[in-house]
Design a protein around this motif. Structure first.
Motif, PDB file in Angstrom:
ATOM      1  N   GLN B 199      40.821  26.878  47.423  1.00  0.00           N
ATOM      2  CA  GLN B 199      41.967  27.599  46.885  1.00  0.00           C
ATOM      3  C   GLN B 199      42.612  28.469  47.963  1.00  0.00           C
ATOM      4  OE1 GLN B 199      43.233  27.772  43.547  1.00  0.00           O
ATOM      5  NE2 GLN B 199      42.036  25.886  43.421  1.00  0.00           N
ATOM      6  N   VAL B 200      43.901  28.210  48.225  1.00  0.00           N
ATOM      7  CA  VAL B 200      44.586  29.021  49.235  1.00  0.00           C
ATOM      8  C   VAL B 200      44.576  30.498  48.834  1.00  0.00           C
ATOM      9  CG1 VAL B 200      46.750  29.382  50.439  1.00  0.00           C
ATOM     10  CG2 VAL B 200      46.063  27.096  49.827  1.00  0.00           C
ATOM     11  N   GLN B 201      44.720  30.760  47.537  1.00  0.00           N
ATOM     12  CA  GLN B 201      44.809  32.141  47.065  1.00  0.00           C
ATOM     13  C   GLN B 201      43.546  32.931  47.403  1.00  0.00           C
ATOM     14  OE1 GLN B 201      47.540  33.126  45.973  1.00  0.00           O
ATOM     15  NE2 GLN B 201      48.591  31.449  44.984  1.00  0.00           N
ATOM     16  N   LEU B 202      42.430  32.212  47.479  1.00  0.00           N
ATOM     17  CA  LEU B 202      41.164  32.904  47.715  1.00  0.00           C
ATOM     18  C   LEU B 202      40.878  33.126  49.199  1.00  0.00           C
ATOM     19  CD1 LEU B 202      38.807  31.353  45.036  1.00  0.00           C
ATOM     20  CD2 LEU B 202      39.369  33.763  45.294  1.00  0.00           C
ATOM     21  N   LEU B 203      41.692  32.488  50.072  1.00  0.00           N
ATOM     22  CA  LEU B 203      41.441  32.639  51.514  1.00  0.00           C
ATOM     23  C   LEU B 203      41.452  34.106  51.910  1.00  0.00           C
ATOM     24  CD1 LEU B 203      43.551  29.811  53.169  1.00  0.00           C
ATOM     25  CD2 LEU B 203      41.075  29.971  52.981  1.00  0.00           C
ATOM     26  N   ASP B 204      42.293  34.847  51.200  1.00  0.00           N
ATOM     27  CA  ASP B 204      42.481  36.243  51.534  1.00  0.00           C
ATOM     28  C   ASP B 204      41.377  37.127  50.961  1.00  0.00           C
ATOM     29  OD1 ASP B 204      44.051  37.848  52.964  1.00  0.00           O
ATOM     30  OD2 ASP B 204      45.315  38.454  51.296  1.00  0.00           O
ATOM     31  N   GLY B 205      40.481  36.522  50.213  1.00  0.00           N
ATOM     32  CA  GLY B 205      39.441  37.305  49.564  1.00  0.00           C
ATOM     33  C   GLY B 205      39.949  37.914  48.279  1.00  0.00           C
ATOM     34  N   ILE B 206      39.070  38.626  47.592  1.00  0.00           N
ATOM     35  CA  ILE B 206      39.444  39.291  46.351  1.00  0.00           C
ATOM     36  C   ILE B 206      39.723  40.733  46.702  1.00  0.00           C
ATOM     37  CG2 ILE B 206      38.625  39.966  44.071  1.00  0.00           C
ATOM     38  CD1 ILE B 206      37.131  37.340  43.950  1.00  0.00           C
ATOM     39  N   GLY B 207      40.989  41.059  46.785  1.00  0.00           N
ATOM     40  CA  GLY B 207      41.394  42.394  47.211  1.00  0.00           C
ATOM     41  C   GLY B 207      40.911  43.438  46.221  1.00  0.00           C
ATOM     42  N   PHE B 208      40.539  44.592  46.738  1.00  0.00           N
ATOM     43  CA  PHE B 208      39.930  45.564  45.836  1.00  0.00           C
ATOM     44  C   PHE B 208      40.946  46.155  44.860  1.00  0.00           C
ATOM     45  CE2 PHE B 208      40.880  50.012  46.288  1.00  0.00           C
ATOM     46  CZ  PHE B 208      41.723  49.992  47.368  1.00  0.00           C
ATOM     47  N   LEU B 209      42.247  46.102  45.215  1.00  0.00           N
ATOM     48  CA  LEU B 209      43.219  46.716  44.321  1.00  0.00           C
ATOM     49  C   LEU B 209      43.336  45.967  42.999  1.00  0.00           C
ATOM     50  CD1 LEU B 209      46.001  47.923  46.741  1.00  0.00           C
ATOM     51  CD2 LEU B 209      44.631  49.294  45.180  1.00  0.00           C
ATOM     52  N   GLY B 210      43.327  44.631  43.067  1.00  0.00           N
ATOM     53  CA  GLY B 210      43.346  43.848  41.838  1.00  0.00           C
ATOM     54  C   GLY B 210      42.124  44.172  40.987  1.00  0.00           C
ATOM     55  N   VAL B 211      40.990  44.306  41.656  1.00  0.00           N
ATOM     56  CA  VAL B 211      39.745  44.629  40.957  1.00  0.00           C
ATOM     57  C   VAL B 211      39.853  46.016  40.312  1.00  0.00           C
ATOM     58  CG1 VAL B 211      37.271  45.005  41.233  1.00  0.00           C
ATOM     59  CG2 VAL B 211      38.402  43.198  42.524  1.00  0.00           C
ATOM     60  N   VAL B 212      40.385  46.972  41.066  1.00  0.00           N
ATOM     61  CA  VAL B 212      40.508  48.334  40.548  1.00  0.00           C
ATOM     62  C   VAL B 212      41.427  48.369  39.328  1.00  0.00           C
ATOM     63  CG1 VAL B 212      41.500  50.587  41.044  1.00  0.00           C
ATOM     64  CG2 VAL B 212      39.975  49.518  42.686  1.00  0.00           C
ATOM     65  N   ILE B 213      42.563  47.692  39.435  1.00  0.00           N
ATOM     66  CA  ILE B 213      43.504  47.680  38.315  1.00  0.00           C
ATOM     67  C   ILE B 213      42.841  47.066  37.085  1.00  0.00           C
ATOM     68  CG2 ILE B 213      45.609  46.547  37.487  1.00  0.00           C
ATOM     69  CD1 ILE B 213      46.780  47.060  40.290  1.00  0.00           C
ATOM     70  N   GLY B 214      42.088  45.987  37.301  1.00  0.00           N
ATOM     71  CA  GLY B 214      41.394  45.355  36.194  1.00  0.00           C
ATOM     72  C   GLY B 214      40.323  46.260  35.602  1.00  0.00           C
ATOM     73  N   LEU B 215      39.434  46.742  36.464  1.00  0.00           N
ATOM     74  CA  LEU B 215      38.272  47.504  35.992  1.00  0.00           C
ATOM     75  C   LEU B 215      38.681  48.817  35.336  1.00  0.00           C
ATOM     76  CD1 LEU B 215      35.503  47.161  38.709  1.00  0.00           C
ATOM     77  CD2 LEU B 215      35.793  45.911  36.592  1.00  0.00           C
ATOM     78  N   PHE B 216      39.697  49.462  35.901  1.00  0.00           N
ATOM     79  CA  PHE B 216      40.069  50.773  35.370  1.00  0.00           C
ATOM     80  C   PHE B 216      41.139  50.648  34.287  1.00  0.00           C
ATOM     81  CE2 PHE B 216      37.825  51.917  39.158  1.00  0.00           C
ATOM     82  CZ  PHE B 216      37.276  53.156  38.923  1.00  0.00           C
ATOM     83  N   ALA B 217      42.346  50.238  34.665  1.00  0.00           N
ATOM     84  CA  ALA B 217      43.452  50.282  33.709  1.00  0.00           C
ATOM     85  C   ALA B 217      43.293  49.274  32.576  1.00  0.00           C
ATOM     86  CB  ALA B 217      44.768  50.060  34.430  1.00  0.00           C
TER      87      ALA B 217
END
Lengths: 345, 529
Positions: B199-217
C-alpha cells in the motif's frame, strides 16, 4: 521560432500584467489572452517546428504537485517553477500543492491518478527514479512525461574543520589501510548514499554508514564529532563552509564550481576517484498526454530557463544550469535508472 | 558581548515598526485558528501559511511566520483542553489534565493556566536565547545518537507510570503497541518498506496525528454517546476565572517546566514533545497530591505548557547559531529563509543582525499579543462546552476529521482517524490508557533510529555507550526512575527513619527520584563541567 517570438513580446507587459490580473484589470488580461492565442495559432501554422499541428493551451488552472513538505528543495523548486510559468504565460493560473509522504511516493502516485490530464506538473528529482528501484511503488518514472531537465545538484564531501583528512585520497587511503571512516547519509537511498556506493565500488573500500533523517541532523553530528565525513548538497552546508566549521574535500561532478568559495574544491576525478553522479532537477507532466501538450510545457519551461528569475533560483540554491529538452531528458533518465539499479538494486 | 544590548535594541526597533506589528498580529491570529484545528500543529501551520508570506520582504515575512508559530502553539493547547484533541505532539500532554478539568467545568482555568504558563515561560526563555545562545549551542552538539537514545530510554521510563491509575501492565502493553505501530512504513535506515502490504499510503507509516485524533477526539465522542445522558457543563462564565490560589498553584510548575523545556528543547528531534512529557512527570512526582494527576490538576497543565513554549524558543538556539533546525517547525522556517534568499548558518547572527534580532524581538511581541488576546478569551472559549452535546459532538467530529484530512491533503488521514477511533473506544471501555501508546509511537521510531545510528557508529558494537558519559548518566537516571518506587518502599520497610542508610547510593537515588527537578539541574550542571 515560436518561443522566441512570444518571449520577446511578453516580458515587457508581464510585470504590470501580473499585478492587474488579480481582479479588476480583467479587460487587459483578456485582451492579452486573445492576442496570445492568436499569436500561438498563427505561429503554429507558419513554423515547421510546431510538430503535431494543433497547438494546445491549458483550459483550467494548472497544479504543481510537490511530493515533499514545504520548505524543502523540491518545494523551493516547485514554487520557483510556478512563478516562472506565470511569467512565461501570464494568462494562466498556477497553484502549488504539497502532497508529501512516503519519501515522495504519495505525490507521484497522485500524479499517476491524473493520467492524460495536462494540467498537472511535478518538480522531479532523483527520488522520482530511485524510489521505484528500491521500493514497491505502483509507478516508475516512465509512467510520466519528462518535460525538461532544468538543473543539476551536486554532492560535496565535507569534513569537520579539525579533521585529519585534507583531501579525498586521505579518506580513501585510511579506508584501504583498514581504518574506519564514518559517513553520515540522509536516508538509505538518497543521492549521497548512491554516490557513496559508487565510490565504494570504484575504490574497493567500505565506509561505516550512519543514516540520518535530514541534512541538518548530519551537520549537527559532523560538527559534534559523531561522524567523520558527510555527503551533502552545497545548499545544505554552505553556511557552515563559509563560517569555517566544515571543509569541503571533493565535489562529485564532471567539473568544479565556477564561483567562490566552492571553486577551489577539486572534483573527485581530479583526486583519482572516478565518480561523478549528480541529482537532476526537472519537470514531469502526467503520463499519456498528447505531443502538443508536451510541447507546450517544454516550450514554457524553456522560456522560464531564459529568464532572470531562473538564474536567481539557481544562484540561491547552488544549482548548475544543466538543461536537457524532452528527448535528451528521456535518454538521460534511462541511463540514470540503469546506473541506480547497479548501486541500489 | 557588549554588542548584545545594541542588538536587542535594534531588534525591537525592527519588530515594533507599525507594519511589522501588524504582520505579527496577523500571524498570531491566523496561527491560533490553525493551531486550534486538531491535527494542525505549528509545523503544519507554518508550512501551510508559508506561501502567504512570500510576497512580503524577508523580515516582515519571518516575523509573521514566527507569529504563526507561536499562535499555533497557543491554539493547539486550546483544542487539547476543550476537546482532548491535541494539535501537535508537544501539546498531547496538555490534554491529560486539561481535558478532565474542562469536563468538570474548569475549562476557563485550564485555558488561562495554559496561556499564563506559556506566556511566562515563552517570554522569560527569550532572555537566555538572546544572550547565551552561542554558549548553549554547544549543548546540542554534545547530544549525538547515543545520548539521544539514552534520553529516549529515560522518556520511556518516565512514562511507565503514566497509566493514570490503571495497572502498569496495561500501560506497558499500550506503550508496546505504540512502538509496534511506529515500525510501519519505509525504514529510513535501510530504505526497506515494512508492514506496508504493497500500500502506497502506508509507505509513510502511521502518523501519530491520525492516531491522536482517533484515540482522543473520535473515541471520546463515541464513548460519550455510548454512555448516553452526558450533561453539558453548567459553570457560569464568572466562575471560569483564575483565583489567586490557582495562580499560586501554577507558579512552581511554570518555573520548573520552563527550565526543563529550555534545556531539552534545544536538542534536535523530539525536543518539545519530550520536554512536555518530562515536565509532566516531574510535576507528578513533586506533587503532594499525585493522585490528582490525570483527573484534573492545574500543575499538570502548567508544567507541560511552560515546557513546550520554552522548548519552542530553545529550538531557535541551534537554528540561529548553527543553522541546524532544532524542531520540525524551525526546519520549515529554515526552508523559508532559503526561499527568501537568506543563508542560515553560523554566520547568520553576524551577517544579518537586523533580521536575527528583529525576529527574536518579535517572539516577545508575539507572546504579548497572544496573552492579551487569549487570556480574556479563556472563559469565553471555556463556555463553548455549555453547548448542547447533540450539537457539540457532531461539531467536534467534523473539526477533528477536517484536521485529519488537512495533515497531508488526503482521505487516508480520515480513515486512519476513524479506525483509531474504534480502537480508542475499545481501549477506553477496558481501561487501557492512551498516553503510553502515543509516547510509544513517537519515541519508538526515534529510539530505533538512534539505536541503529549508535550501532552503525561503532560498527555493530554497542559498547561505545560506555565512552559516552552523558549517555551513561541518562541511563542511570532511567534506572533510578524505574526502581525508585520499589526502593522507597524497601527503605521505608527496613527502618522507620528514612535518613542515612548504610550504603549511600539507594537513599540518594530515592531522594533525587522524588524530585525530578533536581535531576534536571544536576544534569545540566554536569554538562557544563
Amino acid at each position: 521560432m515560436l518561443g522566441r517570438l512570444l518571449g520577446r513580446t511578453i516580458p515587457e507587459t508581464s510585470v504590470g500584467r501580473r499585478a492587474s490580473t488579480k481582479r479588476p484589470g480583467a479587460a487587459p488580461a483578456w485582451a492579452l489572452a486573445v492576442a496570445l492565442a492568436a499569436g500561438l495559432t498563427g505561429c503554429g501554422g507558419s513554423t515547421a517546428g510546431g510538430g503535431s499541428g494543433d497547438a494546445w493551451e491549458p483550459e483550467r488552472p494548472v497544479t504543481i504537485v510537490v511530493p515533499f513538505a514545504p520548505g524543502g528543495g523540491s518545494d523551493v523548486f516547485g514554487r520557483a517553477l510556478a512563478k516562472g510559468i506565470e511569467e512565461a504565460r501570464p494568462d494562466i493560473d498556477v497553484k502549488v500543492e504539497n502532497r508529501p509522504g512516503g519519501s515522495g511516493a504519495i505525490g507521484y502516485s497522485f500524479l499517476l491518478s491524473k493520467q492524460a490530464d495536462p494540467h498537472y506538473l511535478i518538480p522531479s528529482e532523483t527520488a522520482g527514479v530511485a524510489l521505484p528501484v528500491t521500493t514497491d511503488t505502483p509507478w516508475t518514472w516512465s509512467d510520466f512525461t519528462p518535460v525538461m531537465q532544468i538543473a543539476e545538484d551536486v554532492t560535496l564531501m565535507v569534513v569537520p574543520k579539525d579533521s585529519p583528512y585534507q583531501e579525498l585520497q586521505d579518506v580513501v587511503g585510511a579506508l584501504k589501510k583498514g581504518g574506519q571512516v564514518r559517513v553520515g547519509l540522509a536516508g538509505a537511498t538518497g543521492l549521497d548514499a548512491i554516490v557513496t556506493g559508487l565510490m565504494e565500488q570504484d575504490q574497493g573500500v567500505k565506509y561505516r554508514r550512519v543514516t540520518f533523517d535530514s541534512g541538518g541532523e548530519i551537520v549537527n553530528a559532523l560538527i559534534g564529532g559523531d561522524i567523520d565525513t558527510a555527503m551533502l548538497n552545497p545548499s545544505e552546508v554552505i553556511g557552515q563552509i563559509k563560517a569555517g566549521e566544515v571543509r569541503p574535500v571533493a565535489v562529485f561532478a564532471d567539473s568544479r564550481y565556477e564561483d567562490a568559495p566552492l571553486d577551489e574544491v577539486p572534483t573527485a576525478e581530479e583526486q583519482g576517484v572516478n565518480v561523478s553522479f549528480t541529482q537532476y532537477r526537472g519537470v514531469f507532466a502526467a503520463g499519456d498526454i498528447t505531443d502538443a501538450e508536451s510541447a507546450y510545457w517544454e516550450e514554457t519551461v524553456r522560456k522560464w530557463t531564459q529568464s532572470p528569475s531562473y538564474s536567481k533560483y539557481l544562484d540561491d540554491n547552488f544549482l548548475r544550469p544543466v538543461k536537457r529538452p524532452h528527448d535528451e531528458f528521456v535518454t538521460y533518465l534511462k541511463a540514470y535508472e540503469k546506473q541506480l539499479q547497479g548501486v541500489l538494486g | 558581548m557588549d554588542g548584545v544590548f545594541d542588538n536587542v535594541l535594534l531588534g525591537f526597533q525592527t519588530a515594533f515598526s507599525p507594519a511589522n506589528l501588524l504582520y505579527c498580529f496577523g500571524g498570531v491570529v491566523l496561527g491560533t485558528f490553525i493551531g486550534m484545528l486538531p491535527g494542525l500543529g505549528s509545523a503544519t501551520g507554518v508550512a501551510l501559511l508559508l506561501p502567504l508570506t512570500l510576497t512580503l520582504d524577508p523580515i516582515s515575512a519571518l516575523i509573521m511566520l514566527a507569529g504563526i508559530y507561536y499562535g499555533c502553539q497557543y491554539g493547539a493547547s486550546i483544542s487539547s483542553i476543550l476537546i482532548a484533541t491535541p494539535g501537535d505532539s508537544a501539546s498531547v500532554v496538555t490534554a491529560f489534565d486539561g481535558y478532565p478539568l474542562a469536563r468538570t467545568g474548569r475549562a476557563g482555568q485550564a485555558l488561562a493556566t495554559s496561556v499564563i504558563a506559556s506566556f511566562v515561560a515563552g517570554t522569560i526563555t527569550i532572555i537566555p536565547l538572546m544572550t547565551l545562545a552561542p554558549i548553549f549551542s554547544g549543548l546540542a552538539l554534545n547530544f549525538g545518537p547515543p545520548e539521544m537514545f539514552a534520553l529516549m530510554v529515560l522518556g520511556m521510563a518516565s512514562v511507565v507510570g503514566f497509566g493514570g491509575g490503571t495497572s502498569q501492565a496495561k500501560g506497558l502493553a499500550m506503550a508496546a503497541f505504540g512502538v509496534a505501530i511506529s515500525t510501519v512504513g519505509i525504514d529510513a535506515q535501510t530504505g526497506i518498506a515494512r508492514y506496508t502490504f504493497g500500500q502506497v499510503q502506508l509507505l509513510d507509516g502511521i502518523g501519530f496525528l491520525g492516531v491522536v485524533i482517533g484515540l482522543f477526539a473520535v473515541a471520546e465522542v463515541m464513548a460519550q454517546v455510548g454512555r448516553g445522558g452526558a450533561e453539558p457543563i453548567r459553570t457560569r462564565m464568572r466562575d471560569m476565572l483564575m483565583s489567586r490560589r490557582d495562580l499560586r498553584e501554577i507558579s512552581g510548575p511554570t518555573a520548573r517546566g520552563g527550565v526543563v523545556g529550555f534545556l531539552v528543547g534545544m536538542l534536535p528531534g523530539a525536543g518539545a514533545t519530550l520536554a512536555s512529557f518530562f515536565a509532566y512527570d516531574i510535576e507528578r512526582r513533586v506533587s503532594k497530591k499525585p493522585e490528582r494527576f490525570g483527573k484534573g490538576a492545574l500543575p499538570g497543565v502548567a508544567g507541560p505548557e511552560a515546557a513546550n513554549n520554552a522548548a519552542a524558543n530553545a529550538a531557535f538556539v541551534p537554528t540561529l547559531t548553527l543553522g541546524i533546525p532544532g524542531s520540525g517547525t524551525t526546519a520549515v522556517l529554515l526552508g523559508a529563509f532559503i526561499i527568501f534568499g537568506l543563508q542560515p548558518g553560523p554566520l547568520f547572527l553576524r551577517e544579518q543582525p537586523e533580521l536575527a534580532w528583529g525576529l527574536m524581538a518579535s517572539f516577545y511581541l508575539g507572546n504579548l499579543l497572544l496573552l492579551a488576546m487569549n487570556l480574556p478569551l479563556a472563559p469565553v472559549l471555556g463556555s463553548l462546552l455549555r453547548i448542547r452535546y447533540s450539537l457539540l459532538y457532531p461539531l467536534i467530529l467534523l473539526v477533528a476529521l477536517i484536521g485529519a484530512y488537512a495533515m497531508q491533503n488526503r482521505m487516508w488521514g480520515v480513515w486512519l482517524g476513524l479506525a483509531f477511533g474504534v480502537i480508542g473506544y475499545v481501549m477506553h471501555k477496558y481501561g487501557y490508557p492512551a498516553a503510553p501508546l502515543i509516547l510509544g509511537l513517537i519515541l519508538g521510531s526515534l529510539m530505533e533510529k538512534t539505536l541503529t545510528q549508535t550501532s552503525d557508529m561503532g560498527g555493530g558494537d554497542l559498547t561505545i555507550f560506555f565512552n559516552r558519559p552523558i549517555a551513561l548518566l541518562l541511563f542511570a537516571l532511567a534506572l533510578v526512575l524505574l526502581l525508585a518506587p520499589y526502593l522507597v518502599k524497601a527503605v521505608r520497610r527496613m527502618r522507620p527513619a528514612p535518613t542515612s542508610t548504610p550504603p549511600d547510593g539507594p537513599a540518594d537515588d530515592a531522594a533525587s527520584a522524588r524530585s525530578g527537578d533536581e535531576e534536571m539541574t544536576t544534569l545540566s550542571r554536569r554538562e557544563d563541567g
